[in-house]
Design a protein around this motif. Structure first.
Motif, PDB file in Angstrom:
ATOM      1  N   ASN A 125       0.825  -1.211   0.000  1.00  0.00           N
ATOM      2  CA  ASN A 125       0.000   0.000   0.000  1.00  0.00           C
ATOM      3  C   ASN A 125       0.861   1.263   0.000  1.00  0.00           C
ATOM      4  O   ASN A 125       0.513   2.275  -0.619  1.00  0.00           O
ATOM      5  CB  ASN A 125      -0.919   0.006   1.211  1.00  0.00           C
ATOM      6  CG  ASN A 125      -2.009  -1.049   1.122  1.00  0.00           C
ATOM      7  OD1 ASN A 125      -2.294  -1.566   0.029  1.00  0.00           O
ATOM      8  ND2 ASN A 125      -2.607  -1.385   2.256  1.00  0.00           N
ATOM      9  N   GLU A 126       1.984   1.216   0.701  1.00  0.00           N
ATOM     10  CA  GLU A 126       2.876   2.373   0.737  1.00  0.00           C
ATOM     11  C   GLU A 126       3.435   2.668  -0.651  1.00  0.00           C
ATOM     12  O   GLU A 126       3.556   3.835  -1.053  1.00  0.00           O
ATOM     13  CB  GLU A 126       3.999   2.125   1.737  1.00  0.00           C
ATOM     14  CG  GLU A 126       4.979   3.285   1.877  1.00  0.00           C
ATOM     15  CD  GLU A 126       4.309   4.554   2.351  1.00  0.00           C
ATOM     16  OE1 GLU A 126       4.827   5.644   2.032  1.00  0.00           O
ATOM     17  OE2 GLU A 126       3.270   4.471   3.040  1.00  0.00           O
ATOM     18  N   LEU A 127       3.780   1.614  -1.409  1.00  0.00           N
ATOM     19  CA  LEU A 127       4.249   1.816  -2.785  1.00  0.00           C
ATOM     20  C   LEU A 127       3.163   2.461  -3.633  1.00  0.00           C
ATOM     21  O   LEU A 127       3.434   3.362  -4.441  1.00  0.00           O
ATOM     22  CB  LEU A 127       4.679   0.481  -3.393  1.00  0.00           C
ATOM     23  CG  LEU A 127       6.034  -0.080  -2.956  1.00  0.00           C
ATOM     24  CD1 LEU A 127       6.274  -1.438  -3.613  1.00  0.00           C
ATOM     25  CD2 LEU A 127       7.155   0.881  -3.321  1.00  0.00           C
ATOM     26  N   LEU A 128       1.929   1.989  -3.475  1.00  0.00           N
ATOM     27  CA  LEU A 128       0.815   2.579  -4.233  1.00  0.00           C
ATOM     28  C   LEU A 128       0.627   4.049  -3.869  1.00  0.00           C
ATOM     29  O   LEU A 128       0.429   4.902  -4.749  1.00  0.00           O
ATOM     30  CB  LEU A 128      -0.469   1.809  -3.949  1.00  0.00           C
ATOM     31  CG  LEU A 128      -0.812   0.653  -4.890  1.00  0.00           C
ATOM     32  CD1 LEU A 128      -2.051  -0.073  -4.401  1.00  0.00           C
ATOM     33  CD2 LEU A 128      -1.025   1.144  -6.318  1.00  0.00           C
ATOM     34  N   ARG A 129       0.712   4.350  -2.578  1.00  0.00           N
ATOM     35  CA  ARG A 129       0.532   5.738  -2.142  1.00  0.00           C
ATOM     36  C   ARG A 129       1.638   6.627  -2.686  1.00  0.00           C
ATOM     37  O   ARG A 129       1.372   7.750  -3.155  1.00  0.00           O
ATOM     38  CB  ARG A 129       0.491   5.809  -0.615  1.00  0.00           C
ATOM     39  CG  ARG A 129      -0.858   5.467  -0.010  1.00  0.00           C
ATOM     40  CD  ARG A 129      -0.916   5.846   1.459  1.00  0.00           C
ATOM     41  NE  ARG A 129      -0.091   4.971   2.255  1.00  0.00           N
ATOM     42  CZ  ARG A 129      -0.540   3.898   2.900  1.00  0.00           C
ATOM     43  NH1 ARG A 129      -1.809   3.565   2.821  1.00  0.00           N
ATOM     44  NH2 ARG A 129       0.275   3.155   3.628  1.00  0.00           N
ATOM     45  N   GLN A 130       2.873   6.157  -2.643  1.00  0.00           N
ATOM     46  CA  GLN A 130       3.981   6.968  -3.165  1.00  0.00           C
ATOM     47  C   GLN A 130       3.834   7.197  -4.666  1.00  0.00           C
ATOM     48  O   GLN A 130       4.093   8.302  -5.163  1.00  0.00           O
ATOM     49  CB  GLN A 130       5.313   6.278  -2.861  1.00  0.00           C
ATOM     50  CG  GLN A 130       5.698   6.280  -1.391  1.00  0.00           C
ATOM     51  CD  GLN A 130       7.077   5.702  -1.154  1.00  0.00           C
ATOM     52  OE1 GLN A 130       7.922   5.691  -2.055  1.00  0.00           O
ATOM     53  NE2 GLN A 130       7.320   5.225   0.062  1.00  0.00           N
ATOM     54  N   SER A 131       3.417   6.175  -5.382  1.00  0.00           N
ATOM     55  CA  SER A 131       3.229   6.316  -6.829  1.00  0.00           C
ATOM     56  C   SER A 131       2.102   7.299  -7.131  1.00  0.00           C
ATOM     57  O   SER A 131       2.220   8.157  -8.023  1.00  0.00           O
ATOM     58  CB  SER A 131       2.918   4.949  -7.453  1.00  0.00           C
ATOM     59  OG  SER A 131       3.964   4.030  -7.205  1.00  0.00           O
ATOM     60  N   TYR A 178      10.795   3.798 -11.239  1.00  0.00           N
ATOM     61  CA  TYR A 178      11.962   2.970 -10.916  1.00  0.00           C
ATOM     62  C   TYR A 178      12.566   3.426  -9.585  1.00  0.00           C
ATOM     63  O   TYR A 178      12.914   2.611  -8.732  1.00  0.00           O
ATOM     64  CB  TYR A 178      12.993   3.062 -12.035  1.00  0.00           C
ATOM     65  CG  TYR A 178      14.254   2.276 -11.751  1.00  0.00           C
ATOM     66  CD1 TYR A 178      14.319   0.904 -12.007  1.00  0.00           C
ATOM     67  CD2 TYR A 178      15.380   2.910 -11.209  1.00  0.00           C
ATOM     68  CE1 TYR A 178      15.473   0.180 -11.723  1.00  0.00           C
ATOM     69  CE2 TYR A 178      16.531   2.203 -10.924  1.00  0.00           C
ATOM     70  CZ  TYR A 178      16.579   0.830 -11.188  1.00  0.00           C
ATOM     71  OH  TYR A 178      17.711   0.116 -10.905  1.00  0.00           O
ATOM     72  N   SER A 179      12.667   4.737  -9.412  1.00  0.00           N
ATOM     73  CA  SER A 179      13.233   5.267  -8.162  1.00  0.00           C
ATOM     74  C   SER A 179      12.356   4.909  -6.972  1.00  0.00           C
ATOM     75  O   SER A 179      12.859   4.590  -5.892  1.00  0.00           O
ATOM     76  CB  SER A 179      13.376   6.796  -8.252  1.00  0.00           C
ATOM     77  OG  SER A 179      14.222   7.155  -9.324  1.00  0.00           O
ATOM     78  N   ILE A 180      11.043   4.961  -7.159  1.00  0.00           N
ATOM     79  CA  ILE A 180      10.125   4.663  -6.058  1.00  0.00           C
ATOM     80  C   ILE A 180      10.167   3.183  -5.694  1.00  0.00           C
ATOM     81  O   ILE A 180      10.244   2.814  -4.520  1.00  0.00           O
ATOM     82  CB  ILE A 180       8.689   5.085  -6.430  1.00  0.00           C
ATOM     83  CG1 ILE A 180       8.591   6.612  -6.532  1.00  0.00           C
ATOM     84  CG2 ILE A 180       7.683   4.565  -5.402  1.00  0.00           C
ATOM     85  CD1 ILE A 180       7.258   7.112  -7.049  1.00  0.00           C
ATOM     86  N   CYS A 181      10.135   2.309  -6.718  1.00  0.00           N
ATOM     87  CA  CYS A 181       9.981   0.872  -6.468  1.00  0.00           C
ATOM     88  C   CYS A 181      11.302   0.146  -6.211  1.00  0.00           C
ATOM     89  O   CYS A 181      11.305  -0.963  -5.672  1.00  0.00           O
ATOM     90  CB  CYS A 181       9.277   0.213  -7.665  1.00  0.00           C
ATOM     91  SG  CYS A 181       7.622   0.855  -7.952  1.00  0.00           S
ATOM     92  N   ILE A 182      12.420   0.732  -6.584  1.00  0.00           N
ATOM     93  CA  ILE A 182      13.707   0.066  -6.397  1.00  0.00           C
ATOM     94  C   ILE A 182      14.569   0.814  -5.380  1.00  0.00           C
ATOM     95  O   ILE A 182      14.939   0.286  -4.333  1.00  0.00           O
ATOM     96  CB  ILE A 182      14.467  -0.066  -7.736  1.00  0.00           C
ATOM     97  CG1 ILE A 182      13.655  -0.931  -8.709  1.00  0.00           C
ATOM     98  CG2 ILE A 182      15.852  -0.655  -7.513  1.00  0.00           C
ATOM     99  CD1 ILE A 182      13.501  -2.375  -8.272  1.00  0.00           C
ATOM    100  N   ALA A 183      14.859   2.072  -5.701  1.00  0.00           N
ATOM    101  CA  ALA A 183      15.800   2.822  -4.871  1.00  0.00           C
ATOM    102  C   ALA A 183      15.168   3.349  -3.592  1.00  0.00           C
ATOM    103  O   ALA A 183      15.846   3.588  -2.609  1.00  0.00           O
ATOM    104  CB  ALA A 183      16.392   3.989  -5.675  1.00  0.00           C
TER     105      ALA A 183
END
Length: 654
Positions: free
Chosen positions: A291-297, A345-350
């Protein structure tokens, strides 16, 4: 006249009546006293003179009688002294004329002292030998009475003035809390819920102050409850609860509204973002991490929308997000697709401790040949599938064979076109009426601009203004349109109606715009009652103090203000309480399919109720049919605007 002035005036009159009555009574009593004393004085003198004249009358010594009368009269205390023989013959008489120095004649006429004539009998043994008649002189009494009256009057006047000042001070002190309570009541009506900290000592005023404080808290609670209800309905009916973006139904509905609005949309980019492998990620790292990844995206896409303007961000479901951007040319759309892919890419990897397997972007393009939302979604989805075949993080753009290229221009071409229009005033003013639901009376005419192309064709403001904002040209264009519009309104003279100008967020951010507009309208104050300015809803969260400054400067002149595009962000609605807009215009995307979506109907009705609570009219925009107009009026809207009412027409010049 205020309560304090009434009380002070009443006390002053009461004191004046009290002092005046005392003064008149005192003068009257003094007059009676002097009349009595004058009579006693005359009687005593007559008696004493009668005794003294008895030997002279017995000897018939007339010279002695006259000598005594002269002696009595020489002091000037008697106006007349007369001695008569037994047969009534006057033996001696002395009359002193009434001359009074230092006493006004009007005072003597007002008090008018009596001059009683007193007599005494002159006896010779048991035989009456004559009579003495004496009348006191009133001159000295008038002088004494005038002196006492004069002193008393000014003493009373000074006492009255001092007591009035004391009463004024006491009343002002006692009623001083009323000023604060009045200011509190006015503040409550303006949506500012103040609480009086200093409670008055006076019992009645204390009860009123406590009642006002209670009312303020309750009304504030009612407003907060209604705002919370609107936010809750917005969350359920419009927004995705996890990301805060539009839910799929609202996102598709608003894209559909774009495609139907020839005035506001020509072309743009459409993006589908998918976080690939999110289900497996949730299984391994927990739903909160996914959910945090979705929110950041979603937050990143929202920042893109904030930067570009005229954008929609929504959650399409599961691991998919959508972004629609109005005004992007194909090459700009592809560049934005690359930027989004790199940022993902920056959000999901780095940006996380546990990287995601992949994220992909499908890029589509919308123009006037795109008739349905399903077509847009299908094209972007096909591009997304191809992006997934490339690598873990990639993007792909759908290539359509045919595009309507009349208005599909790149940034440099738009800059040349808009710069030339600014230099040559290549704009044409149109207007569209907003009419009341009740009687179809025209509330105002909204001024719409058209950009004149080289071939004479016209581009609506809804198409060229997004590009102008991105290129930083919006303030110049807005000022040019306002300047031209003011000249038109002035030329219409007695036939002018009320005209409404749209202000962009970039224009409000321009530091010189508000002082410049204020100076212009102060020079043309006669036009102010015929003008409205519509503020975009986003400005209330971006530049609230600028909006407040603008309204503070222009509202005293009679200028009206409206809040435009309401319905996309309920967090700004609390400003309606303090800024007191004359009307709000609902976002045109709220009307399509309103009949089918119960949650949206409740949301619109609640918005209308809230606006009416703060004495603000509600205008529905984008009304395309009589059915939509009837439904909008049924929802509590006060007025409507759109093609069902009237197509935009060239603004009259005279």
């Amino acid at each position: 006249m205020g309560l304090a002035q009434q009380l002070i005036t009443l006390l002053s009159l009461l004191l004046m009546c009290a002092f005046g009555g005392s003064f008149v009574l005192g003068v009257s009593q003094a007059k009676d006293y002097f009349n009595q004393q004058l009579g006693v004085h005359a009687q005593d003198t007559a008696t004493a003179l009668a005794v003294a004249l008895a030997p002279a009358l017995a000897k018939a010594d007339r010279a002695a009688v006259e000598s005594m009368v002269e002696a009595i009269s020489d002091g000037g205390f008697f106006s007349s002294v007369r001695v008569e023989a037994r047969d009534g013959q006057t033996l001696a008489e002395r009359v002193t004329p009434l001359r009074v120095e230092g006493v006004p004649s009007w005072f003597m006429q007002w008090v008018a002292l009596d001059m009683p004539v007193k007599e005494a009998v002159v006896q010779d043994g048991w035989r009456v030998s004559g009579r003495v008649r004496v009348a006191s002189h009133t001159g000295f009494a008038y002088q004494r009475l005038w002196h006492d009256t004069y002193i008393t009057f000014w003493w009373f006047a000074a006492s009255w003035a001092v007591l009035c000042l004391v009463a004024f001070s006491v009343v002002r002190w006692a009623l001083k809390p009323l000023d604060k309570m009045q200011a509190q009541a006015v503040a409550i009506s303006d949506g500012k819920f103040r609480v009086l900290e200093a409670i008055p000592y006076t019992r009645d005023l204390r009860h009123i102050a406590q009642a006002l404080n209670t009312m303020s808290k309750k009304v504030e609670g009612m407003f907060k409850s209604k705002l919370d209800l609107i936010r809750k309905i917005e969350q359920e009916a419009i927004l995705d609860p996890l990301t805060g973006a539009l839910n799929r139904a609202q996102f598709e509905s608003r894209v559909h509204a774009w495609l139907q609005q020839e005035e506001a949309f020509a072309h743009g980019g459409f993006f589908i973002v998918r976080l690939s492998g999110l289900a497996e990620y949730n299984s391994q790292h927990g739903y909160e991490a996914g959910n945090e990844l979705l929110r950041q995206s979603a937050d990143y896409l929202a920042s893109v929308a904030e930067r570009l303007g005229e954008c929609l961000v929504g959650r399409l479901g599961g691991a998919e997000l959508g972004l629609a951007v109005s005004g992007l040319a194909p090459d700009e759309t592809k560049l934005l697709g690359i930027e989004i892919s790199q940022r993902l890419y920056s959000i999901c990897i780095a940006g996380v401790s546990a990287p995601l397997a992949g994220a992909h972007v499908g890029v589509g393009f919308m123009d006037r040949s795109t008739q349905t939302v399903s077509t847009v979604l299908a094209e972007a989805d096909m591009a997304l599938r191809k992006a997934e075949l490339k690598n873990h993080f990639g993007w792909h753009a759908y290539e359509r064979k045919q595009l309507e290229g009349g208005l599909i221009l790149g940034a440099s071409a738009w800059r040349r076109l808009l710069t030339a229009a600014i230099e040559l005033n290549g704009f044409r003013l149109y207007s569209q009426p907003a009419v009341a639901c009740a009687d179809r009376a025209v509330l105002h005419h909204e001024i719409l601009a058209r950009l004149i192309q080289a071939d004479g064709s016209l581009i609506p403001a809804g198409i060229f203004m997004p590009m102008a904002r991105r290129l930083g040209l919006a303030p110049e264009i807005d000022w040019l349109l306002i300047d031209e519009g003011l000249a038109r309104v002035e030329a219409l003279a007695g036939t002018r109606g009320v005209y409404s100008f749209n202000l962009s967020l970039d224009t409000l951010r321009d530091l010189i715009f508000v002082p410049r507009l204020s100076a212009r309208l102060h020079d043309k104050a006669a036009l102010a009652p015929y003008l409205c300015f519509e503020i975009p809803e986003r400005a209330l969260s971006a530049v609230p103090f600028v909006v407040q400054d603008l309204m503070t400067r222009l509202r005293p002149l009679g200028v009206r203000f409206g809040l435009d595009q309401v319905g996309s962000d309920s967090s700004t609605l609390h400003h309606l309480k303090s800024l007191r807009f004359d009307f709000i215009k609902l976002d045109g995307a709220l009307l399509p399919e309103l009949e089918k979506q119960i949650e949206r109907k409740v949301y619109v009705r609640t918005l209308c109720d809230f606006a009416h609570d703060v004495e603000c009219q509600v205008i529905a925009t984008g009304v395309e049919s009589n059915a939509q107009m009837a439904l909008a009026c049924e929802m509590g809207v006060d007025a409507v605007q759109g093609k069902a009412i009237g197509e935009p027409a060239p603004m009259r010049e005279s």
